[in-house]
Write a protein that holds these residues in place. Structure first.
Motif, PDB file in Angstrom:
ATOM      1  N   UNK A 103       0.816  -1.262   0.011  1.00  0.00           N
ATOM      2  CA  UNK A 103       0.044  -0.132   0.105  1.00  0.00           C
ATOM      3  C   UNK A 103       0.831   1.100   0.032  1.00  0.00           C
ATOM      4  N   UNK A 104       2.078   1.193   0.940  1.00  0.00           N
ATOM      5  CA  UNK A 104       2.666   2.358   0.813  1.00  0.00           C
ATOM      6  C   UNK A 104       3.908   2.396  -0.059  1.00  0.00           C
ATOM      7  N   UNK A 105       3.890   1.375  -0.802  1.00  0.00           N
ATOM      8  CA  UNK A 105       5.072   1.187  -2.090  1.00  0.00           C
ATOM      9  C   UNK A 105       6.235   1.104  -1.113  1.00  0.00           C
ATOM     10  N   UNK A 106       6.265   0.322  -0.120  1.00  0.00           N
ATOM     11  CA  UNK A 106       7.723  -0.102   0.659  1.00  0.00           C
ATOM     12  C   UNK A 106       8.143   1.192   0.985  1.00  0.00           C
ATOM     13  N   UNK A 125       8.500  -1.695  -6.415  1.00  0.00           N
ATOM     14  CA  UNK A 125       8.219  -2.301  -7.838  1.00  0.00           C
ATOM     15  C   UNK A 125       7.166  -3.163  -8.001  1.00  0.00           C
ATOM     16  N   UNK A 126       6.861  -3.716  -6.819  1.00  0.00           N
ATOM     17  CA  UNK A 126       5.735  -4.699  -6.840  1.00  0.00           C
ATOM     18  C   UNK A 126       4.382  -3.853  -6.933  1.00  0.00           C
ATOM     19  N   UNK A 127       4.394  -2.879  -6.140  1.00  0.00           N
ATOM     20  CA  UNK A 127       3.277  -1.928  -5.982  1.00  0.00           C
ATOM     21  C   UNK A 127       2.806  -1.329  -7.551  1.00  0.00           C
ATOM     22  N   UNK A 128       3.893  -0.837  -8.085  1.00  0.00           N
ATOM     23  CA  UNK A 128       3.841  -0.310  -9.459  1.00  0.00           C
ATOM     24  C   UNK A 128       3.370  -1.477 -10.646  1.00  0.00           C
ATOM     25  N   UNK A 129       3.808  -2.694 -10.307  1.00  0.00           N
ATOM     26  CA  UNK A 129       3.963  -3.590 -11.383  1.00  0.00           C
ATOM     27  C   UNK A 129       2.480  -4.317 -11.103  1.00  0.00           C
ATOM     28  N   UNK A 130       2.342  -4.772 -10.102  1.00  0.00           N
ATOM     29  CA  UNK A 130       1.099  -5.589  -9.786  1.00  0.00           C
ATOM     30  C   UNK A 130      -0.122  -4.834  -9.171  1.00  0.00           C
ATOM     31  N   UNK A 184       2.607 -12.966  -5.737  1.00  0.00           N
ATOM     32  CA  UNK A 184       3.026 -14.223  -5.461  1.00  0.00           C
ATOM     33  C   UNK A 184       3.909 -14.606  -6.503  1.00  0.00           C
ATOM     34  N   UNK A 185       3.613 -14.698  -7.678  1.00  0.00           N
ATOM     35  CA  UNK A 185       4.316 -14.814  -8.876  1.00  0.00           C
ATOM     36  C   UNK A 185       5.755 -14.071  -8.807  1.00  0.00           C
ATOM     37  N   UNK A 186       5.610 -12.749  -8.289  1.00  0.00           N
ATOM     38  CA  UNK A 186       6.902 -12.143  -8.358  1.00  0.00           C
ATOM     39  C   UNK A 186       7.930 -12.669  -7.259  1.00  0.00           C
ATOM     40  N   UNK A 187       7.366 -12.958  -6.123  1.00  0.00           N
ATOM     41  CA  UNK A 187       8.209 -13.514  -4.937  1.00  0.00           C
ATOM     42  C   UNK A 187       8.618 -14.905  -5.449  1.00  0.00           C
ATOM     43  N   UNK A 188       7.653 -15.745  -6.027  1.00  0.00           N
ATOM     44  CA  UNK A 188       8.267 -17.099  -6.549  1.00  0.00           C
ATOM     45  C   UNK A 188       9.489 -16.802  -7.506  1.00  0.00           C
ATOM     46  N   UNK A 227      12.287  -2.684   0.340  1.00  0.00           N
ATOM     47  CA  UNK A 227      11.392  -1.750   0.241  1.00  0.00           C
ATOM     48  C   UNK A 227      11.331  -1.346  -1.097  1.00  0.00           C
ATOM     49  N   UNK A 228      12.319  -1.534  -1.863  1.00  0.00           N
ATOM     50  CA  UNK A 228      12.414  -0.982  -3.221  1.00  0.00           C
ATOM     51  C   UNK A 228      11.562  -2.249  -4.042  1.00  0.00           C
ATOM     52  N   UNK A 229      11.905  -3.533  -3.397  1.00  0.00           N
ATOM     53  CA  UNK A 229      11.093  -4.479  -4.082  1.00  0.00           C
ATOM     54  C   UNK A 229       9.692  -4.465  -4.034  1.00  0.00           C
TER      55      UNK A 229
END
Length: 184
Positions: free
Chosen positions: A43-46, A76-81, A89-93, A71-73
């Protein structure tokens, strides 16, 4: 089974292993709801809402959480997913899969045996700590640290096998960089 000259034989076992890993764990955890701590990070973009605060918080740290790479990860997840559980979950796998690939490559460097390297990577990828890291999305920093540590081990061994002053300089730069990334 020693290392053959054909490079396809080197990468075929890890391609199969990572495919099994992704298939097996994605079937179990691919649609796992986003847990509360990970939801806050996303929510807070890391902790970084935009690029300006990202640079500011990295240069002048504030607050208790100093895991900037993690937190940068999440940023990136917030902006991508967004809030797509499947995407997160796919990103983390994928992060864990890449860590498994570098563990395989490092084991191959040490043992010069494809079967041994595949076994080591398989034991790690399907271990209880890896399962816990998959099930708990907020430990993004642990997944990224494992990835950067395995990259560091791989590069360290690769640089040791080379000669020359420039190689020593590159080794110091890259190994220091990846250790800093793993620590953060």
């Amino acid at each position: 089974m020693t290392i053959p000259q054909n490079r396809l034989h080197i990468f075929l076992p890890i391609i199969i292993l990572v495919s099994l890993f992704l298939t097996f764990f994605w079937a179990q955890f691919g649609e796992l709801l986003i847990l509360i701590e990970a939801r806050d990070y996303i929510k807070y973009g890391g902790w970084f809402n935009d690029y300006a605060s990202l640079v500011e918080n990295c240069l002048i740290p504030s607050g208790q959480n100093k895991r900037y790479v993690s937190m940068f990860g999440f940023y990136v997840m917030k902006n991508s997913c967004g809030y797509s559980a499947v995407c997160i979950n796919t990103f983390q796998l994928v992060i864990l899969s890449l860590a498994g690939v570098f563990l395989y490559l490092h084991s191959l460097q040490l043992f010069k045996n494809i079967l041994m390297a595949t076994l080591i990577a398989a034991l790690w990828l399907f271990s209880l700590p890896a399962l816990d890291a998959i099930a708990w999305q907020a430990v993004n920093h642990d997944k990224m640290a494992a990835l950067f540590v395995f990259i560091t081990l791989f590069l360290s061994t690769w640089f040791v096998e080379k000669n020359g002053r420039f190689v020593i300089f590159l080794a110091n730069v890259f190994i220091t960089l990846f250790l800093i990334l793993a620590y953060n």
